[in-house]
Each structure stands twice: as structure tokens, then as C-alpha cells.
Write a protein that holds these residues in place. Structure first.
Motif, short mmCIF file in Angstrom:
data_model
loop_
_atom_site.label_atom_id
_atom_site.label_comp_id
_atom_site.label_asym_id
_atom_site.label_seq_id
_atom_site.Cartn_x
_atom_site.Cartn_y
_atom_site.Cartn_z
N SER A 83 0.83 -1.12 -0.14
CA SER A 83 0.32 -0.02 -0.01
C SER A 83 1.07 1.32 0.11
O SER A 83 2.28 0.93 -0.30
N ASN A 84 0.59 2.30 0.14
CA ASN A 84 1.35 3.49 0.22
C ASN A 84 2.17 3.59 1.70
O ASN A 84 3.27 4.32 1.71
N ASP A 85 1.75 2.77 2.58
CA ASP A 85 2.51 2.88 3.79
C ASP A 85 3.37 1.51 4.19
O ASP A 85 3.87 1.62 5.16
N PHE A 86 3.14 0.59 3.26
CA PHE A 86 4.21 -0.55 3.50
C PHE A 86 4.28 -1.47 2.26
O PHE A 86 3.70 -1.40 1.31
N ILE A 87 5.48 -2.27 2.22
CA ILE A 87 5.47 -3.26 1.38
C ILE A 87 6.00 -4.32 2.14
O ILE A 87 6.68 -4.42 3.07
N VAL A 88 5.28 -5.76 1.62
CA VAL A 88 5.69 -7.02 2.43
C VAL A 88 6.30 -7.69 1.03
O VAL A 88 5.73 -7.99 -0.04
N PHE A 89 7.49 -8.38 1.27
CA PHE A 89 7.92 -9.35 0.37
C PHE A 89 7.74 -10.81 0.75
O PHE A 89 8.25 -11.18 1.77
N TYR A 90 6.95 -11.59 0.08
CA TYR A 90 6.77 -12.99 0.26
C TYR A 90 7.82 -13.93 0.03
O TYR A 90 8.27 -13.88 -1.23
N CYS A 91 8.23 -14.96 0.91
CA CYS A 91 8.70 -16.08 0.49
C CYS A 91 8.36 -17.07 -0.55
O CYS A 91 7.16 -16.96 -0.60
N PRO A 92 9.05 -17.39 -1.57
CA PRO A 92 8.60 -18.35 -2.57
C PRO A 92 7.90 -19.57 -1.94
O PRO A 92 8.13 -20.09 -0.75
N LEU A 93 6.71 -20.11 -2.55
CA LEU A 93 6.08 -21.18 -2.17
C LEU A 93 6.90 -22.49 -2.25
O LEU A 93 7.64 -22.62 -3.36
N GLU A 94 6.90 -23.33 -1.30
CA GLU A 94 7.84 -24.52 -1.27
C GLU A 94 6.70 -25.50 -1.25
O GLU A 94 5.66 -25.66 -0.85
N GLY A 95 7.24 -26.86 -1.49
CA GLY A 95 6.61 -28.10 -1.57
C GLY A 95 6.08 -28.83 -2.80
O GLY A 95 6.82 -28.32 -3.93
N ASP A 96 5.29 -29.94 -2.81
CA ASP A 96 5.12 -30.35 -4.05
C ASP A 96 4.17 -29.54 -5.05
O ASP A 96 3.52 -28.73 -4.56
N ALA A 97 4.36 -29.64 -6.29
CA ALA A 97 3.92 -28.84 -7.41
C ALA A 97 2.32 -28.96 -7.22
O ALA A 97 1.80 -27.77 -7.36
N GLY A 98 1.80 -30.04 -6.70
CA GLY A 98 0.19 -29.99 -6.69
C GLY A 98 -0.07 -29.57 -5.54
O GLY A 98 -1.14 -29.30 -5.31
#
Length: 87
Positions: free
Chosen positions: A35-50
Motif C-alpha cells: 500500500s502507500n505505507d508498507f511493502i511486504v515481500f513474500y517467500c517463494p512457496l515450497e513443496g510438491d507442485a500439486g
């Protein structure tokens, strides 16, 4: 076109990453919420593709948070920062 939130913070992010020995390009490649007041950087998703979807009771891990406060910009590393962003 980059969102305004990233244009405003891009130089600060580069400087912070250089000072903390974090990979700026890896950071910019992560999924983001902002938003204008924050940025969150998320970790890549892990685990089985499905089985990579998130469940309501399973929040996405955060690699780095940036908040705008009355005192300036605050960078918040998490327990996942080093794993995904260290040079």
C-alpha cells in the motif's frame, strides 16, 4: 510500469540491501503486497507442485517488511530473510 510504492522506495531498498548484504534482485523477484505505507515481500512457496496453494490457516512466509512511520522508513527482517535474500 512499477507501482508508485516501489518507485518511492527503490533507492532505499537498494541501499538497505547493500548495507545488509542482501540480494536486491532476489528481493525484487519475490511476490509482494503493498500500500502507500508498507511493502511486504513474500517467500517463494515450497513443496510438491500439486500442493503449493495456501490454506486460510497457513499464512505465507514473509522475507522482508518495509513500513512508513512518522519517524521514517522501517525495515523488518524475519527469520526467513537470510534463507531467501543473503548474498
Amino acid at each position: 510500469m512499477k507501482p508508485k510504492a516501489f518507485i518511492d522506495y527503490e533507492l532505499l531498498l537498494q541501499e538497505y540491501c547493500n548495507q545488509q548484504n542482501l540480494n536486491f534482485y532476489a528481493l525484487m523477484g519475490l511476490s509482494k503486497g503493498y500500500s502507500n505505507d508498507f511493502i511486504v515481500f513474500y517467500c517463494p512457496l515450497e513443496g510438491d507442485a500439486g500442493k503449493r496453494g495456501l490454506l486460510d490457516e497457513t499464512p505465507c512466509k514473509v522475507a522482508l517488511r518495509i513500513r512508513k512511520t512518522a519517524d521514517g522508513i522501517v525495515f523488518e527482517q524475519t527469520e526467513h530473510t537470510a534463507k531467501y535474500l543473503k548474498n
